[in-house]
Write a protein that holds these residues in place. Structure first.
Motif, PDB file in Angstrom:
ATOM      1  N   UNK A 192       0.858  -1.178   0.000  1.00 26.69           N
ATOM      2  CA  UNK A 192       0.000   0.000   0.000  1.00 26.69           C
ATOM      3  C   UNK A 192       0.897   1.232   0.000  1.00 26.69           C
ATOM      4  N   UNK A 193       0.530   2.245  -0.785  1.00 35.74           N
ATOM      5  CA  UNK A 193       1.356   3.458  -0.804  1.00 35.74           C
ATOM      6  C   UNK A 193       0.958   4.415   0.329  1.00 35.74           C
ATOM      7  N   UNK A 247      -2.666   5.225   0.904  1.00 39.57           N
ATOM      8  CA  UNK A 247      -3.617   4.152   1.172  1.00 39.57           C
ATOM      9  C   UNK A 247      -4.106   3.448  -0.074  1.00 39.57           C
ATOM     10  N   UNK A 248      -3.529   3.786  -1.224  1.00 36.67           N
ATOM     11  CA  UNK A 248      -3.882   3.100  -2.468  1.00 36.67           C
ATOM     12  C   UNK A 248      -2.917   1.937  -2.683  1.00 36.67           C
ATOM     13  N   UNK A 249      -3.276   1.058  -3.624  1.00 37.75           N
ATOM     14  CA  UNK A 249      -2.388  -0.051  -3.920  1.00 37.75           C
ATOM     15  C   UNK A 249      -1.107   0.496  -4.540  1.00 37.75           C
ATOM     16  N   UNK A 278       2.232   0.322  -6.801  1.00 37.30           N
ATOM     17  CA  UNK A 278       2.568  -0.350  -8.059  1.00 37.30           C
ATOM     18  C   UNK A 278       4.030  -0.121  -8.390  1.00 37.30           C
ATOM     19  N   UNK A 330      -0.968  -7.553  -5.320  1.00 34.21           N
ATOM     20  CA  UNK A 330      -1.339  -7.066  -3.993  1.00 34.21           C
ATOM     21  C   UNK A 330      -1.068  -8.164  -2.967  1.00 34.21           C
ATOM     22  N   UNK A 365      -1.141  -8.440   0.214  1.00 36.39           N
ATOM     23  CA  UNK A 365      -1.974  -8.685   1.394  1.00 36.39           C
ATOM     24  C   UNK A 365      -3.216  -9.501   1.040  1.00 36.39           C
ATOM     25  N   UNK A 368      -5.125  -9.958  -7.178  1.00 34.52           N
ATOM     26  CA  UNK A 368      -5.101  -8.682  -7.887  1.00 34.52           C
ATOM     27  C   UNK A 368      -3.697  -8.418  -8.433  1.00 34.52           C
ATOM     28  N   UNK A 409      -0.746  -2.890 -13.048  1.00 29.37           N
ATOM     29  CA  UNK A 409       0.474  -2.261 -13.561  1.00 29.37           C
ATOM     30  C   UNK A 409       0.124  -0.891 -14.109  1.00 29.37           C
ATOM     31  N   UNK A 410       1.114  -0.019 -14.087  1.00 33.22           N
ATOM     32  CA  UNK A 410       0.946   1.298 -14.691  1.00 33.22           C
ATOM     33  C   UNK A 410       0.719   1.134 -16.190  1.00 33.22           C
ATOM     34  N   UNK A 447     -14.077  -1.487  -5.009  1.00 31.95           N
ATOM     35  CA  UNK A 447     -12.797  -1.938  -4.454  1.00 31.95           C
ATOM     36  C   UNK A 447     -12.947  -3.122  -3.506  1.00 31.95           C
ATOM     37  N   UNK A 448     -14.029  -3.103  -2.692  1.00 29.58           N
ATOM     38  CA  UNK A 448     -14.212  -4.213  -1.753  1.00 29.58           C
ATOM     39  C   UNK A 448     -14.385  -5.529  -2.489  1.00 29.58           C
ATOM     40  N   UNK A 493     -13.337  -6.032  -5.619  1.00 32.68           N
ATOM     41  CA  UNK A 493     -12.104  -6.269  -6.368  1.00 32.68           C
ATOM     42  C   UNK A 493     -11.035  -6.918  -5.489  1.00 32.68           C
ATOM     43  N   UNK A 494     -10.990  -6.520  -4.227  1.00 36.30           N
ATOM     44  CA  UNK A 494      -9.977  -7.052  -3.316  1.00 36.30           C
ATOM     45  C   UNK A 494     -10.561  -8.112  -2.384  1.00 36.30           C
TER      46      UNK A 494
END
Lengths: 262, 274
Positions: free
Chosen positions: A137-138, A141-143, A145, A155, A157, A168, A171-172, A222-223, A225-226
């Motif tokens: 996590x950056x 608080x975002x994933x 990359x 990801x 975690x 998950x 990539x950029x 997001x919930x 997705x993760x």
């Protein structure tokens, strides 16, 4: 003592269940453990009657009397209290039913289940073949990359290939330093395209593309997705849609849902 | 065993310290979850819930549960393990009030002065931030105030029996030790504590300083994770959709500003030339 729900079996006749250190939180042998627990319960029902109470111990971790140390099952369910239901079905007694228990000392803590992490991602239909790095996590608080568009991030975690829930990998799509990345081609990947994820143990996990979606970043679920439970799937995520030069961000995420080959 | 039981009973009759630290939790489900930790050294016990033998031959340092119980008040009595029933408890009976959706740990332990009692703790099961875990430290030992040290410095100061301190930390392993408050000489540890992501890790310091049997117990509650706040996966606009007007608006804006700046510059320069 009227203890139909108690887990203790007669130490002289009951099955011997060593208090072994557990090595897996997800307990590959959970089914076996359940069966064993059932067997022990059955044993205690049939044999009934209380074992003589063992003598107390003199210190917190003094050697326990053999009777209770060997005859008391330590179901793995105790290691996952938030997700494991209390086994009520096996016990005929009124509540409270059989109580899982374990040694709480730090040395006896079950090791976390560690599946081999993904290390390589291939989507031949769009000439995508790139290394996968474990990311967290950056600061926002975002994933997090990999900065290089030639690397994909997993990801760490969340689930890994082979586990329940969603793996998950993101990539950029581009960067000013590294240019356009291979993930930019994901929006053109056809449904049914083959996806292969190689994990650190060398296993190739085979998937097929189910669908490609472009979702506004404000609406990405997001919930979901993760998700760390539910059916196994892989999602490949990058950016797309309009680019906001004011913020330096794209407005959408491109989300490719990929399902395991049955 | 008999001698030990008598001693404990005497102590229990003297003072049964029981503090209820329960606060009603947000109702997530109809039921409550109750775990039980045995933190009284040297004594195997039976635990009765509403006069029903629930945990037989419960040994020091062991954790039982969680029990799924309907919300309500439960009478808990702890007896010597050879007691025929709950009529002569060594600790209790005490009433535990459990709220719907609450997650609790009842701990049988010594108070600071060394007498056995019980404390009901309410476990914080609110979601953790992505990438973080929750570390809770509970002082249930017969010992004065302590500091918890991580990496040589105090991260928790002056924790007293039967209280707790909750920290939300980046996931990882913490090398922690427990020292008398204001000192750095460990009385427990150092021990590696795994603060797992999305997990509440509760560490209990139990036992007795005087009897040199201080120890740690660990309880974990999983599934508190939350998703990251987003996936910012691009920064250059090279892959922008062709139908977007943003790029052209941006270019037009820049050209417009340049034009305006040029005009201003000319107007400012012009009077000087005059």
């Amino acid at each position: 003592m009227p203890t139909p729900a108690a887990l203790d079996a007669d130490p002289t006749a009951g099955p011997v269940v060593p208090r072994s250190p557990r090595t897996s939180r997800r307990a590959p042998g959970l089914r076996a453990t359940r069966a064993l627990r059932g067997a022990v319960l059955l044993g205690s029902l049939v044999l009934s009657g209380c074992a003589p109470a063992p003598a107390g111990t003199d210190g917190p971790r003094a050697p326990a009397p053999a009777a209770s140390a060997t005859a008391t099952p330590q179901p793995d369910a105790a290691a996952t209290p938030a997700t494991e239901p209390t086994p009520t079905a096996e016990a005929p007694a009124p509540a409270p039913a059989a109580v899982p228990r374990r040694d709480a000392s730090p040395e006896a803590q079950p090791a976390a289940a560690v599946l081999p992490p993904p290390v390589r991602l291939r989507v031949p239909d769009v000439q995508l073949d790139m290394p996968v790095l474990a990311m967290g996590v950056d600061d926002d608080g975002a994933m997090a990359l990999p900065s290089d568009t030639a690397d994909a991030g997993w990801y760490r975690f969340g689930p890994a290939p082979g586990a329940a829930g969603t793996t998950v990998v993101a990539a950029h799509v581009d960067s000013l330093v590294h240019g356009l990345g291979a993930f930019a081609r994901l929006r053109d990947v056809p449904a049914g395209a083959s996806v292969t994820v190689t994990t650190a143990d060398g296993t190739d996990h085979e998937y097929r593309v189910d669908r490609v979606e472009r979702i506004s970043k404000t609406e990405v679920p997001l919930d979901l997705l993760f998700d760390r439970s539910g059916p196994e799937r892989l999602v490949l995520v990058t950016c797309g849609g309009e680019f906001d030069r004011g913020t330096g961000h794209y407005l959408d995420n491109v989300v490719v849902t990929v399902l395991p080959v049955p | 065993m008999r001698t030990r039981t008598r001693i404990l009973s005497g102590a229990a009759v003297g003072i049964v310290a029981f503090a209820v630290v329960a606060t009603p939790a947000a109702a997530a489900t109809d039921g409550a979850k109750l775990s039980v930790l045995h933190g009284v050294p040297g004594l195997t016990v039976d635990v009765y819930v509403n006069n029903e033998l629930t945990i037989d031959n419960f040994e020091p340092g062991d954790l039982a549960g969680p029990l799924d119980l309907p919300a309500g008040t439960y009478s808990v009595a702890i007896t010597a393990s050879d007691a025929p029933d709950a009529s002569a408890p060594a600790i209790g009976p005490v009433d535990l009030s459990l709220s719907a959706g609450g997650n609790y740990t009842a701990v049988a332990h010594l108070n600071e002065a060394g007498q056995p009692g019980a404390t009901l703790f309410t476990n914080d099961v609110t979601p953790t931030a992505a990438g973080e875990g929750r570390l809770t430290v509970r002082h249930v030992a017969s010992a004065p105030a302590v500091d918890v040290l991580a990496g040589g410095s105090a991260v928790i100061s002056g924790l007293t029996n039967p209280n707790e301190k909750v920290l939300n930390l980046p996931a990882g392993t913490v090398s922690a030790s427990v020292a008398a408050a204001g000192t750095t000489d460990p009385v427990i540890g150092p021990a590696d504590v795994n603060v797992a992501e999305g997990t509440s890790t509760i560490v209990y310091a139990w036992g007795s300083l005087q009897n040199s049997n201080l120890a740690l117990a660990v309880q974990t509650i999983e599934g508190l994770h939350s998703a990251p706040g987003g996936i910012p996966a691009g920064s250059a606009g090279l892959a922008a959709e062709g139908d977007s007007g943003t790029l052209w608006l941006g270019i037009a804006g820049v050209l417009g500003l340049l034009g305006a700046a040029t005009l201003v510059a000319r107007r400012q320069v012009a009077p000087v030339r005059k």
